[in-house]
Design an enzyme around this catalytic site. Sequence first.
Site, short mmCIF file in Angstrom:
data_model
loop_
_atom_site.label_atom_id
_atom_site.label_comp_id
_atom_site.label_asym_id
_atom_site.label_seq_id
_atom_site.Cartn_x
_atom_site.Cartn_y
_atom_site.Cartn_z
N CYS A 9 -4.70 -21.33 26.37
CA CYS A 9 -6.15 -20.58 26.90
C CYS A 9 -5.97 -19.23 26.30
O CYS A 9 -5.44 -19.01 25.43
CB CYS A 9 -6.01 -20.78 28.57
SG CYS A 9 -4.53 -20.06 29.33
N ARG A 15 -4.45 -20.94 33.40
CA ARG A 15 -5.08 -22.52 32.96
C ARG A 15 -3.93 -23.42 32.26
O ARG A 15 -3.50 -24.52 32.34
CB ARG A 15 -6.36 -22.44 32.36
CG ARG A 15 -7.47 -22.13 33.09
CD ARG A 15 -8.67 -21.74 32.16
NE ARG A 15 -8.33 -20.70 31.62
CZ ARG A 15 -9.39 -19.93 30.80
NH1 ARG A 15 -10.46 -20.63 30.55
NH2 ARG A 15 -9.11 -18.87 29.77
N ASP A 123 -12.15 -19.80 33.79
CA ASP A 123 -11.03 -18.84 33.84
C ASP A 123 -10.97 -18.41 35.54
O ASP A 123 -11.91 -17.95 35.96
CB ASP A 123 -11.43 -17.78 32.95
CG ASP A 123 -10.20 -16.66 32.95
OD1 ASP A 123 -9.26 -16.93 33.89
OD2 ASP A 123 -10.06 -15.99 32.00
P1 4NP Z 1 -5.76 -17.86 31.33
O1 4NP Z 1 -6.24 -16.85 32.47
O2 4NP Z 1 -6.56 -17.71 30.08
O3 4NP Z 1 -6.18 -19.15 32.01
O4 4NP Z 1 -4.30 -17.57 31.53
C1 4NP Z 1 -6.36 -15.42 32.16
C2 4NP Z 1 -5.05 -14.49 32.38
C3 4NP Z 1 -5.34 -12.97 32.05
C4 4NP Z 1 -6.29 -12.77 31.49
C5 4NP Z 1 -7.47 -13.38 31.19
C6 4NP Z 1 -7.42 -14.71 31.32
N1 4NP Z 1 -6.41 -11.41 31.22
O5 4NP Z 1 -7.27 -10.84 30.80
O6 4NP Z 1 -5.39 -10.67 31.30
#
Ligand code: 4NP
Length: 155
Positions: A9, A15, A123
Amino acid sequence: MPVKVLMVCLGNICRSPLAEGLLASKLPKNTFLVDSAGTGSWHIGKQPDERSIAVAKKNGLDISKQKAKQFSPADFDAYDYIYVMDNTNYNDVVSLAKEEAHKNKVQLILNELFPGENVDVPDPYYGSQFGFDSVYKMLDETCAIIAEKLIAKHQ
Ligand code: 4NP
């Protein structure tokens, strides 16, 4: 040599840690290795988001020991299957591929549940716990299908 699967991800804290924990829980450990990574570098070394840890725990899964890492082009050779959570992850990962065979390892994870529809796992980072519950449910369903296919193919 185990069959190696990588879940990808953006941050590797919301995720893909859930996808890793879920798929690993559905596969025999001696034959399969499941891992996860993020396309971004912000969270390297961190444990999963507390809301992902919470929804996993509520469902009997401990993902708290995972540590975030960044996807690297070397992962194309290191892993047999690469599942990405959304279309942006797909484009980011595929843009690092130098061979068609590497590109072909990359699949949108929800295409297992909704073939050909190219649906994103949303997300949940900027939302509430509710978003994490819904992400958990869709990942549980799609990982059940993936596990069934992988076991049929490799056992
Ligand atoms: P992930 O979610 O891609 O599902 O781990 C996110 C976690 C952090 C960030 C973006 C998406 N961020 O911009 O810090």
